[in-house]
Structures are given as structure tokens and as C-alpha cells.
Design a protein around this motif. Sequence first.
Motif, PDB file in Angstrom:
ATOM      1  N   LEU A  29       0.859  -1.174   0.000  1.00 41.39           N
ATOM      2  CA  LEU A  29       0.000   0.000   0.000  1.00 41.39           C
ATOM      3  C   LEU A  29       0.901   1.231   0.000  1.00 41.39           C
ATOM      4  CD1 LEU A  29      -2.662  -0.933   2.724  1.00 41.39           C
ATOM      5  CD2 LEU A  29      -2.865  -1.172   0.252  1.00 41.39           C
ATOM      6  N   THR A  30       0.509   2.230  -0.756  1.00 38.74           N
ATOM      7  CA  THR A  30       1.281   3.461  -0.766  1.00 38.74           C
ATOM      8  C   THR A  30       1.011   4.225   0.524  1.00 38.74           C
ATOM      9  OG1 THR A  30      -0.475   4.736  -1.831  1.00 38.74           O
ATOM     10  CG2 THR A  30       1.097   3.595  -3.290  1.00 38.74           C
ATOM     11  N   LEU A  31       1.867   5.193   0.794  1.00 41.98           N
ATOM     12  CA  LEU A  31       1.651   6.038   1.966  1.00 41.98           C
ATOM     13  C   LEU A  31       0.310   6.752   1.858  1.00 41.98           C
ATOM     14  CD1 LEU A  31       5.160   7.693   2.468  1.00 41.98           C
ATOM     15  CD2 LEU A  31       4.061   5.995   3.917  1.00 41.98           C
ATOM     16  N   ARG A  32      -0.026   7.173   0.656  1.00 47.69           N
ATOM     17  CA  ARG A  32      -1.290   7.882   0.441  1.00 47.69           C
ATOM     18  C   ARG A  32      -2.482   6.985   0.773  1.00 47.69           C
ATOM     19  NH1 ARG A  32      -5.095   8.775  -3.655  1.00 47.69           N
ATOM     20  NH2 ARG A  32      -5.887  10.903  -3.659  1.00 47.69           N
ATOM     21  N   GLU A  33      -2.433   5.736   0.333  1.00 48.49           N
ATOM     22  CA  GLU A  33      -3.533   4.802   0.608  1.00 48.49           C
ATOM     23  C   GLU A  33      -3.676   4.551   2.107  1.00 48.49           C
ATOM     24  OE1 GLU A  33      -3.227   2.315  -3.592  1.00 48.49           O
ATOM     25  OE2 GLU A  33      -2.059   1.681  -1.844  1.00 48.49           O
ATOM     26  N   LYS A  34      -2.535   4.371   2.784  1.00 52.03           N
ATOM     27  CA  LYS A  34      -2.591   4.159   4.232  1.00 52.03           C
ATOM     28  C   LYS A  34      -3.089   5.406   4.945  1.00 52.03           C
ATOM     29  CE  LYS A  34       1.595   1.913   4.457  1.00 52.03           C
ATOM     30  NZ  LYS A  34       2.749   1.352   5.166  1.00 52.03           N
ATOM     31  N   ARG A  35      -2.647   6.586   4.478  1.00 49.31           N
ATOM     32  CA  ARG A  35      -3.085   7.845   5.092  1.00 49.31           C
ATOM     33  C   ARG A  35      -4.591   8.014   4.954  1.00 49.31           C
ATOM     34  NH1 ARG A  35      -4.295  12.436   2.727  1.00 49.31           N
ATOM     35  NH2 ARG A  35      -3.159  11.954   0.828  1.00 49.31           N
ATOM     36  N   ILE A  36      -5.109   7.754   3.774  1.00 48.64           N
ATOM     37  CA  ILE A  36      -6.556   7.884   3.547  1.00 48.64           C
ATOM     38  C   ILE A  36      -7.316   6.864   4.394  1.00 48.64           C
ATOM     39  CG2 ILE A  36      -8.371   7.569   1.811  1.00 48.64           C
ATOM     40  CD1 ILE A  36      -6.392   8.820  -0.230  1.00 48.64           C
ATOM     41  N   PHE A  38      -6.409   5.505   7.358  1.00 46.48           N
ATOM     42  CA  PHE A  38      -6.422   5.922   8.763  1.00 46.48           C
ATOM     43  C   PHE A  38      -7.257   7.182   8.972  1.00 46.48           C
ATOM     44  CE2 PHE A  38      -2.396   3.368   9.192  1.00 46.48           C
ATOM     45  CZ  PHE A  38      -2.901   2.488  10.136  1.00 46.48           C
ATOM     46  N   SER A  39      -7.139   8.119   8.052  1.00 46.93           N
ATOM     47  CA  SER A  39      -7.883   9.375   8.181  1.00 46.93           C
ATOM     48  C   SER A  39      -9.391   9.133   8.111  1.00 46.93           C
ATOM     49  CB  SER A  39      -7.439  10.326   7.062  1.00 46.93           C
ATOM     50  OG  SER A  39      -8.204  11.489   7.068  1.00 46.93           O
ATOM     51  N   THR A  40      -9.823   8.334   7.163  1.00 46.53           N
ATOM     52  CA  THR A  40     -11.250   8.038   7.014  1.00 46.53           C
ATOM     53  C   THR A  40     -11.772   7.275   8.219  1.00 46.53           C
ATOM     54  OG1 THR A  40     -10.924   7.942   4.621  1.00 46.53           O
ATOM     55  CG2 THR A  40     -12.982   7.036   5.475  1.00 46.53           C
ATOM     56  N   LEU A  41     -11.010   6.286   8.679  1.00 45.78           N
ATOM     57  CA  LEU A  41     -11.423   5.529   9.855  1.00 45.78           C
ATOM     58  C   LEU A  41     -11.531   6.453  11.072  1.00 45.78           C
ATOM     59  CD1 LEU A  41     -12.172   2.805  11.073  1.00 45.78           C
ATOM     60  CD2 LEU A  41      -9.729   2.349  11.402  1.00 45.78           C
ATOM     61  N   ALA A  42     -10.588   7.382  11.218  1.00 41.68           N
ATOM     62  CA  ALA A  42     -10.629   8.332  12.336  1.00 41.68           C
ATOM     63  C   ALA A  42     -11.887   9.192  12.271  1.00 41.68           C
ATOM     64  CB  ALA A  42      -9.388   9.227  12.315  1.00 41.68           C
ATOM     65  N   LYS A  43     -12.227   9.665  11.067  1.00 40.00           N
ATOM     66  CA  LYS A  43     -13.412  10.508  10.914  1.00 40.00           C
ATOM     67  C   LYS A  43     -14.692   9.735  11.218  1.00 40.00           C
ATOM     68  CE  LYS A  43     -11.224  13.534   7.585  1.00 40.00           C
ATOM     69  NZ  LYS A  43     -11.046  13.825   6.165  1.00 40.00           N
ATOM     70  N   LEU A  44     -14.746   8.478  10.763  1.00 34.60           N
ATOM     71  CA  LEU A  44     -15.936   7.665  11.028  1.00 34.60           C
ATOM     72  C   LEU A  44     -16.099   7.404  12.522  1.00 34.60           C
ATOM     73  CD1 LEU A  44     -15.657   5.107   8.080  1.00 34.60           C
ATOM     74  CD2 LEU A  44     -17.390   6.884   8.347  1.00 34.60           C
ATOM     75  N   LEU A  45     -15.007   7.060  13.194  1.00 38.19           N
ATOM     76  CA  LEU A  45     -15.082   6.793  14.630  1.00 38.19           C
ATOM     77  C   LEU A  45     -15.378   8.067  15.421  1.00 38.19           C
ATOM     78  CD1 LEU A  45     -12.161   4.230  15.107  1.00 38.19           C
ATOM     79  CD2 LEU A  45     -14.606   3.779  14.885  1.00 38.19           C
ATOM     80  N   HIS A  46     -14.806   9.188  14.991  1.00 36.43           N
ATOM     81  CA  HIS A  46     -15.068  10.459  15.663  1.00 36.43           C
ATOM     82  C   HIS A  46     -16.543  10.848  15.521  1.00 36.43           C
ATOM     83  CE1 HIS A  46     -14.113  14.337  17.398  1.00 36.43           C
ATOM     84  NE2 HIS A  46     -14.787  14.928  16.416  1.00 36.43           N
ATOM     85  N   GLY A  47     -17.144  10.452  14.407  1.00 34.85           N
ATOM     86  CA  GLY A  47     -18.558  10.736  14.177  1.00 34.85           C
ATOM     87  C   GLY A  47     -19.496   9.822  14.952  1.00 34.85           C
ATOM     88  N   GLY A  48     -18.937   8.915  15.741  1.00 39.45           N
ATOM     89  CA  GLY A  48     -19.762   8.054  16.581  1.00 39.45           C
ATOM     90  C   GLY A  48     -20.211   6.762  15.928  1.00 39.45           C
ATOM     91  N   ILE A  49     -19.661   6.446  14.783  1.00 39.96           N
ATOM     92  CA  ILE A  49     -20.020   5.205  14.089  1.00 39.96           C
ATOM     93  C   ILE A  49     -19.272   4.048  14.757  1.00 39.96           C
ATOM     94  CG2 ILE A  49     -19.885   3.958  11.891  1.00 39.96           C
ATOM     95  CD1 ILE A  49     -20.225   6.654  10.509  1.00 39.96           C
ATOM     96  N   PRO A  50     -19.957   2.963  15.094  1.00 35.72           N
ATOM     97  CA  PRO A  50     -19.278   1.807  15.689  1.00 35.72           C
ATOM     98  C   PRO A  50     -18.208   1.253  14.745  1.00 35.72           C
ATOM     99  CG  PRO A  50     -21.659   1.573  15.860  1.00 35.72           C
ATOM    100  CD  PRO A  50     -21.400   2.761  14.981  1.00 35.72           C
ATOM    101  N   ILE A  51     -17.171   0.673  15.325  1.00 37.37           N
ATOM    102  CA  ILE A  51     -16.013   0.253  14.531  1.00 37.37           C
ATOM    103  C   ILE A  51     -16.376  -0.782  13.464  1.00 37.37           C
ATOM    104  CG2 ILE A  51     -15.214  -1.530  16.149  1.00 37.37           C
ATOM    105  CD1 ILE A  51     -12.323  -0.463  15.439  1.00 37.37           C
ATOM    106  N   LEU A  52     -17.251  -1.702  13.785  1.00 41.34           N
ATOM    107  CA  LEU A  52     -17.635  -2.718  12.803  1.00 41.34           C
ATOM    108  C   LEU A  52     -18.356  -2.070  11.619  1.00 41.34           C
ATOM    109  CD1 LEU A  52     -17.467  -5.704  12.203  1.00 41.34           C
ATOM    110  CD2 LEU A  52     -19.608  -6.029  13.419  1.00 41.34           C
ATOM    111  N   ASP A 118      -3.683  11.101  14.277  1.00 42.73           N
ATOM    112  CA  ASP A 118      -2.248  11.375  14.421  1.00 42.73           C
ATOM    113  C   ASP A 118      -1.416  10.514  13.475  1.00 42.73           C
ATOM    114  OD1 ASP A 118      -2.804  13.246  16.365  1.00 42.73           O
ATOM    115  OD2 ASP A 118      -2.306  11.919  18.058  1.00 42.73           O
ATOM    116  N   ILE A 119      -1.790   9.260  13.325  1.00 44.73           N
ATOM    117  CA  ILE A 119      -1.081   8.372  12.390  1.00 44.73           C
ATOM    118  C   ILE A 119      -1.237   8.910  10.969  1.00 44.73           C
ATOM    119  CG2 ILE A 119      -1.033   6.069  11.359  1.00 44.73           C
ATOM    120  CD1 ILE A 119      -1.789   4.955  14.116  1.00 44.73           C
ATOM    121  N   ALA A 120      -2.446   9.338  10.609  1.00 49.88           N
ATOM    122  CA  ALA A 120      -2.686   9.889   9.273  1.00 49.88           C
ATOM    123  C   ALA A 120      -1.844  11.140   9.043  1.00 49.88           C
ATOM    124  CB  ALA A 120      -4.169  10.195   9.087  1.00 49.88           C
ATOM    125  N   LEU A 121      -1.744  12.002  10.049  1.00 47.42           N
ATOM    126  CA  LEU A 121      -0.920  13.214   9.923  1.00 47.42           C
ATOM    127  C   LEU A 121       0.556  12.867   9.767  1.00 47.42           C
ATOM    128  CD1 LEU A 121      -2.635  15.537  12.555  1.00 47.42           C
ATOM    129  CD2 LEU A 121      -2.665  15.784  10.064  1.00 47.42           C
TER     130      LEU A 121
END
Length: 160
Positions: A29-36, A38-52, A118-121
Motif C-alpha cells: 500500500l502506498t503512503l497515500r492509501e494508508k493515510r486515507i 487511517f484518516s477516514t477511519l478516524a473521521k468515522l469513529l469520531h462521528g460516533g459510528i461503531p467500529i464494525l 495522528d497516524i494519518a498526519l
Amino acid sequence: MKQVDLNWIDIVEGEAAPEGKAPGGGYRLTLREKRIFFSTLAKLLHGGIPILRAFEILERETRKESLREIIAKIKSHIREGKSLSYCLAIYSKTFPSYQVSLIQAGEASGRMDTVLKDIALELEREEETQARIREAISYPLFVLIFGLITLSVLMTFIIP
């Protein structure tokens, strides 16, 4: 004489790693793919969406097949009750141990979304550094190639 501890291993003939996979079962995976990711997962979890549910959304929205495969396997492990850090540790060639450790700390502290952000940043800073290095190398490389072409033209047509 010293006593030597030897560990025996079995070497079994296997097949080559599939397209998109690095040797040892890791995915490329490229750095960009990993960044996206982690960033997307962070936004979903911050929005209160359950991890599953977040992984279901990521799986549905991801275009790259190898990343979609990782997400599907992680989702399956999470459904079985495994932690995210455990799931990412399985893909040690794709996700370095420091990322797994940070996520483990995020799980323990309850601040998973912050850790993922933080990982995404950090991955974004790494991308920028690689881009700057490429830029810094490109000009001297251009000058070198141009100089070699000029030298070869001089040696071929002008000096003889």
C-alpha cells in the motif's frame, strides 16, 4: 565447548505472492492509501459510528482490491471480538509495529479516533518529505543527464 541453541524450521515449498502482495504476506500500500485509510477511519469513529460499521463502510467505498481485502479480513476479526491492534499486527509488512502500538494505546485510553488522526498526519508528513526529496534530486539529475548528452555530442561530432 559452548552449547549452541538451534531452532529447527521447516521449509515448505509455497507459491509466489499474489499481485499486490509483498513477500511474507504483506500487502503493498502506498503512503497515500494508508493515510486515507487511517484518516477516514478516524473521521468515522469520531462521528460516533461503531467500529464494525465503520469497516463495512470502508470496505464498500474502497477501490483498491488489496486494501478492500485487508479491510474485509480486519472486519471479520473484529466481528470475532479481536482488537484493531491485533488485526493490524497480522499485517506487519503493511502496518509497522509503531502504528500497531499507537493503536493499542488508543484502544487502552479510549482515544482511538485521535490516535488514528495522528497516524494519518504522520503519514502525510512522510509523503511530503518524500516529495521534497524527489524534487531535490530531480534538478541535479536533469543537469547530470544534460551534461552527459552534451559531452557525448561534443565527443562524437565536434572533437573528432
